[in-house]
Design a protein around this motif. Structure first.
Motif, short mmCIF file in Angstrom:
data_model
loop_
_atom_site.label_atom_id
_atom_site.label_comp_id
_atom_site.label_asym_id
_atom_site.label_seq_id
_atom_site.Cartn_x
_atom_site.Cartn_y
_atom_site.Cartn_z
N ALA A 1 0.84 -1.20 0.00
CA ALA A 1 0.00 0.00 0.00
C ALA A 1 0.88 1.25 0.00
O ALA A 1 0.62 2.22 -0.72
CB ALA A 1 -0.92 -0.01 1.22
N LEU A 2 1.93 1.21 0.81
CA LEU A 2 2.85 2.34 0.88
C LEU A 2 3.47 2.60 -0.50
O LEU A 2 3.57 3.75 -0.95
CB LEU A 2 3.95 2.03 1.90
CG LEU A 2 4.73 3.19 2.46
CD1 LEU A 2 3.81 4.13 3.20
CD2 LEU A 2 5.82 2.68 3.41
N GLY A 3 3.87 1.50 -1.17
CA GLY A 3 4.47 1.63 -2.50
C GLY A 3 3.50 2.25 -3.49
O GLY A 3 3.85 3.16 -4.24
N VAL A 4 2.25 1.76 -3.46
CA VAL A 4 1.25 2.29 -4.39
C VAL A 4 1.03 3.78 -4.14
O VAL A 4 1.00 4.60 -5.07
CB VAL A 4 -0.08 1.52 -4.24
CG1 VAL A 4 -1.20 2.25 -4.95
CG2 VAL A 4 0.07 0.12 -4.80
N LEU A 5 0.91 4.14 -2.86
CA LEU A 5 0.67 5.55 -2.54
C LEU A 5 1.84 6.42 -2.96
O LEU A 5 1.68 7.44 -3.62
CB LEU A 5 0.42 5.71 -1.03
CG LEU A 5 -0.96 5.26 -0.56
CD1 LEU A 5 -1.04 5.31 0.96
CD2 LEU A 5 -2.03 6.15 -1.17
N LEU A 6 3.06 5.99 -2.59
CA LEU A 6 4.25 6.77 -2.96
C LEU A 6 4.38 6.87 -4.47
O LEU A 6 4.65 7.94 -5.02
CB LEU A 6 5.51 6.12 -2.39
CG LEU A 6 5.85 6.43 -0.94
CD1 LEU A 6 7.03 5.58 -0.49
CD2 LEU A 6 6.16 7.90 -0.77
#
Lengths: 178, 509
Positions: B24-29
């Motif tokens: 999720a962090l990767g997608v958001l970033l």
């Protein structure tokens, strides 16, 4: 951002005579390529060839260097014949305006300052100055806010790397405070 | 079926709550960075590499996968809302998508792009699951001579077939090969092009080169030509599709996927050809030809799907052969090498867990992208309003942080500046960036294999065409180089030397 292919700036609006002039600056690029190629070949001659190594460390630099020399000549010829490069367009790029090299020089200056003082000041201070300086170079008028934003970014990233990833960035003059 | 069960294991491995958090962090970033104007997917991955530096390989892959798809989706958001494609693959999306947005259908354009990307990404990743292991098992037997040939092919095709000026493409390629020479010679241990410094005795960090050329080069180029007039940004509500939109979108999604995946998977890929073909196909097949050029939903759905399917397809040569064919894949390869992992046929045999986890993460990242980004679209749209001085100051800040954090040496920031200036010059002189990046990464690989091949043959160059595959590949290279100009000549003179595709594309833009 790579390989953007959009119409050349000379389709439309701009006046034809100014656009038809050959792009002499390309000769400068050709000269740089020539130097780079020649230096690569020279550098390769200083290498010792090991035994039991039929190719050796020299062949690749020889090939790359000499091809660059050939390409630089071809580019110079193309430039003299009036071939023009297609400058890259982008979201925030307006190619109809004249190039603003002053802003570029300011940005480079800010970066050189960062490189020179990074070890002494540490990331938290240098990063904040970098952000504020870059924003100022690009025409921001809210200097105080930029310094604040830059400080928040640099201190947060310092702690982020230290706590989150276990990488201690240089603390510099703030050693012991951070 | 075996592959699917392995993928299932990968999914189980990747689906822990902690890993989901990283995805999720990767997608958001990735979306965050991708939406920012001026940043394409390759630059997003390069800028975010340092963030994954302290992670385990598995978690880092999961984040990469999110960043990869997130960055691409972010790019399409920018094209639809700003009409300024950040990269050539988004040109088609920008044409129809921005027209839709201007007619008040921004929400539908974003939705069809997001759902199309999801479908194409999922099918594409399943395609990778099917093809990559098969290709890898064949590729294990590929000898050094054939490997050299395939590397030459991907360099030559990317340089000569894409881009409008072959001369400038080759200049860029050889600059890249030159940069790749810097560092210790592997066989004899002598520094090449080190200028007597110790820092240059090691090969240049691809992160520094990529971030310098992409992020800093772009910032400096924008600084020289900053658009002073504000861009018009279309307001956007919650993305959704009506029944009619669904009916008109699903065909283009599937056709775009079918076009995009093979183009990504062959080592002369790139997403621009399939997106262009998909646009043309939809224009031919549509029941609403009058809407094309005025905001036809098919013209967004097809190219977006083709773009994402091609992005998934590039994972086939990357994982099975260790060959990156796009700038983003090149940066991903560098990232994997940073973990001591060399993609290629051996990787599938030696560390299958890793590969299957990566593939599973791609599926997860793709799904999260849809779940997270559809509701967040209005938030992303607001990012487009960041004032440009602060935006580019921020890019500069993170580029410097990324270069500095790898070795904590101000010298790396100096190198960043050097490559930034090179990137600026390349944009000024119309040199394409992709051949340079591929040259930096593939040059050393090619040299190693070439020397391996010739050492075995005791220096006889005939070893280079001693394998049937190598011969076939060289024939393909010659055909690709000689074919198009020959065909043009046969068809009679048609415009002074510009490739037809470029002409057509220009007419459309």
């Amino acid at each position: 951002m790579t390989e953007t292919r959009t119409p050349t700036p000379d389709t439309g609006r701009t006046t034809a005579p100014a656009e038809r002039r050959p792009d002499r600056a390309q000769l400068g690029l050709a000269a740089v390529l020539l130097l780079a190629g020649a230096y690569t070949v020279h550098d390769a001659t200083t290498l010792n060839v090991g035994f039991a190594d039929p190719v050796g460390p020299r062949v690749f630099p020889y090939v790359v260097g000499s091809v660059l020399v050939v390409l630089s000549v071809l580019l110079a010829l193309a430039a003299l014949r009036g071939d023009r490069p297609e400058a890259e367009a982008g979201e925030d790029v307006d190619l109809d305006q004249p190039s603003d090299w002053v802003t570029v020089a300011k940005l480079v200056g800010v970066l050189v300052f960062t490189i020179a003082t990074l070890g002494l000041l540490g990331w938290a201070v240098s990063g904040a100055l970098l952000f504020a300086g870059a924003a100022w170079s690009l025409g921001s008028t809210t200097l105080v806010r930029d310094v604040l934003v830059g400080t928040v970014l640099s201190v947060l990233s310092w702690y982020g790397f230290f706590v989150g990833l276990g990488i201690p960035l240089s603390p510099g003059i703030l050693d012991g405070i951070l | 079926m075996d592959n699917l069960s392995l993928l299932g294991d990968g999914l189980l491995h990747a689906l822990s709550p902690e890993n989901l958090l990283y995805a999720a962090l990767g997608v958001l970033l990735g979306t965050f960075v991708g939406v920012l104007p001026g940043i394409g997917p390759a630059m997003a991955v390069a800028l975010l590499l340092p963030v994954t530096a302290g992670l385990e390989p598995t978690q880092a892959f999961i984040m990469f996968a999110g960043i990869y798809y997130g960055g691409m989706y972010g790019g399409s958001t920018t094209s639809i809302l700003l009409n300024t494609p950040g990269e050539s693959a988004s040109v088609m999306t920008a044409i129809e998508g921005n027209k839709m947005a201007k007619k008040g259908r921004a929400a539908q354009a974003l939705a069809t792009a997001a759902i199309g990307s999801f479908i194409a990404g999922t099918i594409g990743t399943l395609g990778v699951v099917l093809f990559a292991p098969a290709l890898a098992s064949v590729a294990v037997d590929i000898g050094a001579p054939s490997y050299v040939a395939i590397t030459v092919m991907s360099l030559v095709l990317v340089t000569a077939v894409l881009g409008s000026s072959k001369l400038r493409g080759f200049i860029s390629l050889f600059l890249g090969l030159l940069i790749g020479l810097v560092g210790l010679d592997l066989n004899t241990g002598q520094p090449r092009l080190a200028f007597g410094t110790t820092q240059l005795a090691d090969p240049l960090s691809v992160v520094v080169v990529a971030v310098g050329i992409f992020a800093l080069g772009e910032t400096l180029w924008v600084a020289a030509h900053l658009r002073r007039a504000p861009l018009r940004i279309t307001p956007v509500g919650q993305p959704f599709l009506g029944r009619e939109d669904w009916r008109r979108s699903w065909g283009p999604w599937l056709r775009g996927t079918a076009l995009g995946f093979p183009f990504g998977a062959i080592p002369a890929g790139g997403a621009e050809t399939p997106t262009f073909l998909s646009y043309l196909a939809e224009k031919k097949l549509t029941k609403h030809p009058e809407e094309f050029g005025e905001g036809a939903i098919e013209g967004v759905a097809g190219p977006e799907a083709a773009n994402n399917a091609s992005a998934a397809g590039t994972m086939v040569p990357l994982l099975a052969l260790g060959l990156p064919v796009t700038a983003t894949a090149a940066v991903m390869l560098a990232a994997l090498q940073g973990y001591g992992i060399t993609p290629g046929p051996q990787l599938m045999e030696d560390q299958p867990d890793l590969v299957w986890t990566l593939l599973a993460s791609l599926l997860i990242g793709n799904t999260l992208l849809l779940v997270i980004n559809l509701p967040l679209a209005p938030v992303w749209a607001r990012l487009l309003r960041i004032p440009r001085p602060q935006l580019y100051a921020g890019i500069l800040f993170f580029a410097t942080l990324g270069a500095y954090a790898t070795n904590q040496d101000a010298f790396d920031v100096f190198l960043l500046l050097v490559f930034g200036l090179l990137g600026l010059a390349m944009r000024r002189f119309g040199l394409p960036v992709l051949p340079l990046i591929l040259g930096v990464i593939l040059g050393p690989l090619m040299e190693t294999k070439l020397r391996e091949a010739l050492t075995i043959s005791d220096g006889s160059p005939s070893a280079l065409w001693s394998e049937p595959l190598a011969v076939v590949v060289y024939v393909v290279i010659v055909l690709a180089l000689v074919g198009p100009p020959l065909l043009r000549r046969l068809r009679g003179p048609r415009g002074p030397g510009t490739p037809g595709a470029v002409e057509r594309e220009k007419e459309l833009v």
